[in-house]
Design a protein around this motif. Structure first.
Motif, PDB file in Angstrom:
ATOM      1  N   UNK A   1     -15.594 -11.346   2.038  1.00  0.00           N
ATOM      2  CA  UNK A   1     -16.226 -12.391   1.143  1.00  0.00           C
ATOM      3  C   UNK A   1     -14.755 -13.345   0.989  1.00  0.00           C
TER       4      UNK A   1
ATOM      5  N   UNK B   1     -19.617 -16.278  -5.171  1.00  0.00           N
ATOM      6  CA  UNK B   1     -20.302 -15.487  -6.064  1.00  0.00           C
ATOM      7  C   UNK B   1     -19.793 -15.704  -7.538  1.00  0.00           C
ATOM      8  N   UNK B   2     -20.459 -15.981  -8.393  1.00  0.00           N
ATOM      9  CA  UNK B   2     -20.038 -16.026  -9.709  1.00  0.00           C
ATOM     10  C   UNK B   2     -19.431 -14.371 -10.332  1.00  0.00           C
ATOM     11  N   UNK B   3     -20.197 -13.458  -9.839  1.00  0.00           N
ATOM     12  CA  UNK B   3     -19.982 -12.174  -9.894  1.00  0.00           C
ATOM     13  C   UNK B   3     -18.879 -11.741  -9.763  1.00  0.00           C
ATOM     14  N   UNK B   4     -18.437 -12.088  -8.204  1.00  0.00           N
ATOM     15  CA  UNK B   4     -17.366 -11.756  -7.635  1.00  0.00           C
ATOM     16  C   UNK B   4     -16.067 -12.402  -8.049  1.00  0.00           C
TER      17      UNK B   4
ATOM     18  N   UNK C   1     -15.880 -13.259 -11.240  1.00  0.00           N
ATOM     19  CA  UNK C   1     -15.453 -12.743 -12.361  1.00  0.00           C
ATOM     20  C   UNK C   1     -14.680 -11.478 -12.255  1.00  0.00           C
ATOM     21  N   UNK C   2     -15.325 -10.477 -11.529  1.00  0.00           N
ATOM     22  CA  UNK C   2     -14.691  -9.048 -10.982  1.00  0.00           C
ATOM     23  C   UNK C   2     -13.324  -9.440 -10.527  1.00  0.00           C
TER      24      UNK C   2
ATOM     25  N   UNK D   1     -10.914 -11.798 -11.178  1.00  0.00           N
ATOM     26  CA  UNK D   1     -10.315 -12.205 -12.211  1.00  0.00           C
ATOM     27  C   UNK D   1     -10.063 -11.097 -13.251  1.00  0.00           C
ATOM     28  N   UNK D   2     -10.756  -9.950 -13.131  1.00  0.00           N
ATOM     29  CA  UNK D   2     -10.551  -8.935 -14.236  1.00  0.00           C
ATOM     30  C   UNK D   2      -9.516  -7.819 -13.833  1.00  0.00           C
ATOM     31  N   UNK D   3      -9.528  -6.926 -14.507  1.00  0.00           N
ATOM     32  CA  UNK D   3      -8.423  -5.800 -14.509  1.00  0.00           C
ATOM     33  C   UNK D   3      -8.486  -5.243 -12.950  1.00  0.00           C
ATOM     34  N   UNK D   4      -9.642  -5.043 -12.437  1.00  0.00           N
ATOM     35  CA  UNK D   4      -9.540  -4.342 -11.336  1.00  0.00           C
ATOM     36  C   UNK D   4      -9.048  -5.039 -10.058  1.00  0.00           C
TER      37      UNK D   4
ATOM     38  N   UNK E   1     -13.442   0.176  -4.254  1.00  0.00           N
ATOM     39  CA  UNK E   1     -14.763  -0.051  -4.264  1.00  0.00           C
ATOM     40  C   UNK E   1     -15.580   1.042  -3.839  1.00  0.00           C
TER      41      UNK E   1
END
Lengths: 257, 199
Positions: free
Chosen positions: B65, B99-102, B104-105, B107-110, B180
């Motif tokens: 990705x 991908x928007x989901x990617x 967002x993921x 940018x987040x805590x993960x 993952x």
């Protein structure tokens, strides 16, 4: 999606086993009997926490304080909400609301919700309360997952799974879960705020708060079975209203990375 | 009930009166774009317009990705036809992917925890060579600092500097441990590409 389900199942195994064993052991001690399930749930959550890849032994960041917060909420329920909020609320540079406001808001919310629910536990069968908490925890986990954090969803899953111990043990009102509302509401309120503060998703803000209102429906304790069914339907409706918009904003059935 | 409220209020006053621990991790001041002066020579500004910072994450299976960061600032110090320093500040919230989901993921805590660590910085400590150089410096990412070295191809002409670097960074050394799916984990090393064409 299959991976997420598998991860959540794995997240459930350790907390369930530890929570059930601890509850069973403490239930045999007369002095600790009223709190056996609450302490069991806390132990299950803590054990499950340290089983995850993100755990550390010595807290460094705000998230690392979850095990300590669980212990404090289980052991000192009536004075713990402010301590839990102080430990768990992050100090992000541009957080809205600012940290002190957030600590105050979460303290008041936790204490208010938990205090009312604690009163309700005198009159309602323990399994009903725990069942509603588990449904609430599941809804919270889904909202957090949709907000793009598998880690936060896992934490909600740990707590929800640990509640199994309280579900399987005493069923009479107040059974052996004295103080459980403080533990559950305290941890989940702070977790949902953390999820909201971290997210870059389009999940509406109210989706993070609404699930925690659902258990308040239990304060309405009608006598007739028909009205009790309406009560449960109301709980489910509130949770669905919180989860469905979060699902629609980022549909899980769309292609995943 | 009233006694409990008094206890809580007392504790609240006590805690708010104490010095609060505002951050458990130091992070660079937002918007602080000051860069160290070069000891000699001049400097070229690194901007979002003349610089691309790209990354590619891969999984064990070979799936990949791609993404990057849009907001970059900093300076490249030069002395004659050599670069002497590289200092860059990246706004992590400008992260993008296909991908928007990617996005967002990531940018987040993960992964990047962008709300907690809004900036990613690199400050060079030495630049060795000419043309084909090795740049060494401190990378501050996700609240953790570590030294990295990477090769780069540099061209300095009158009024222009070009830098092209491709290297790998082990994200787990900066606290990004999310792997993952266990049967197809995300690799620890991430491919980075930096392209600068500054005038």
């Amino acid at each position: 999606m299959a991976f997420v389900v598998g991860m959540l199942i794995k997240t459930a195994a350790v907390p369930i086993v530890v929570a059930v064993v601890v509850t069973w052991l403490l239930h045999r001690l007369e002095r600790l009997k009223p709190h056996a399930a609450t302490l069991g749930v806390a132990c299950g959550f803590i054990a499950g926490w340290f089983f995850q890849e993100f755990s550390v032994w010595f807290p460094v960041r705000y998230l690392d304080w979850f095990p300590a917060a669980a212990l404090i909420l289980a052991l000192l329920p009536r004075v713990s909400p402010i301590t839990a909020a102080w430990l768990l609320v992050p100090a992000f540079p541009k957080m809205v609301p600012p940290r002190l406001w957030a600590v105050g808001l979460l303290t008041v919310s936790t204490y208010g919700l938990a205090w009312f629910l604690n009163k309700a536990t005198d009159k309602i069968q323990q399994r009903v309360i725990v069942g509603v908490f588990m449904a609430t925890g599941t809804a919270c986990s889904l909202v957090l997952l949709q907000s793009f954090s598998l880690k936060f969803a896992q934490i909600a899953g740990l707590l929800t799974a640990s509640l199994t111990a309280a579900l399987l043990s005493a069923n009479k009102p107040y059974g052996n879960a004295k103080g459980l509302p403080f533990l559950f509401i305290g941890l989940m309120c702070n977790l949902m705020f953390i999820g909201y503060a971290n997210t870059s998703s389009d999940v509406p803000t109210w989706c993070f708060a609404l699930p925690l209102v659902a258990p308040l429906v239990l304060l309405w304790n009608p006598g007739s079975k028909k009205l009790q069914a309406v009560r449960y339907a109301l709980v489910v409706t509130i949770l669905m209203v919180a989860v469905i918009p979060a699902l629609l904003v980022h549909p899980p059935w769309e292609a995943e990375h | 009930m009233s006694r409990n409220i008094l206890i809580i209020c007392a504790m609240a006053l006590l805690l708010t009166g104490c010095n609060s621990e505002e951050a458990t991790n130091p992070s660079p001041d937002a918007g602080d774009n000051t860069t160290p002066e070069t000891s000699s020579g001049s400097g070229f500004a690194v901007t979002s317009e003349n610089t691309k910072v790209l990354f590619v994450g891969t999984k064990k299976s070979g799936d990949s990705q791609a993404g990057g960061f849009k907001e970059v600032s900093g300076t490249i110090g030069v002395d004659g036809d050599k670069i002497t320093s590289v200092n860059v500040v990246i706004q992590v919230d400008s992260l993008f992917s296909d991908q928007d989901k990617l996005t967002g993921h990531l940018k987040n805590e993960d992964f990047f925890s962008v709300k907690e660590f809004p900036e990613l910085t690199f400050a060079s400590s030495k630049v060795e060579g000419s043309g084909e150089v090795t740049i060494t410096g401190e990378l501050n990412m996700h609240g953790q600092t570590g030294e990295i070295s990477f090769p780069a191809t540099v061209s300095v002409t009158d009024g222009n500097v070009k830098l092209d670097a491709k290297f790998k960074v082990d994200r787990t050394k900066f606290g990004m441990n999310y792997t993952g799916q266990p049967d197809n984990p995300i690799n620890a090393e991430v491919d980075i590409e930096i392209l600068v064409n500054a005038e």
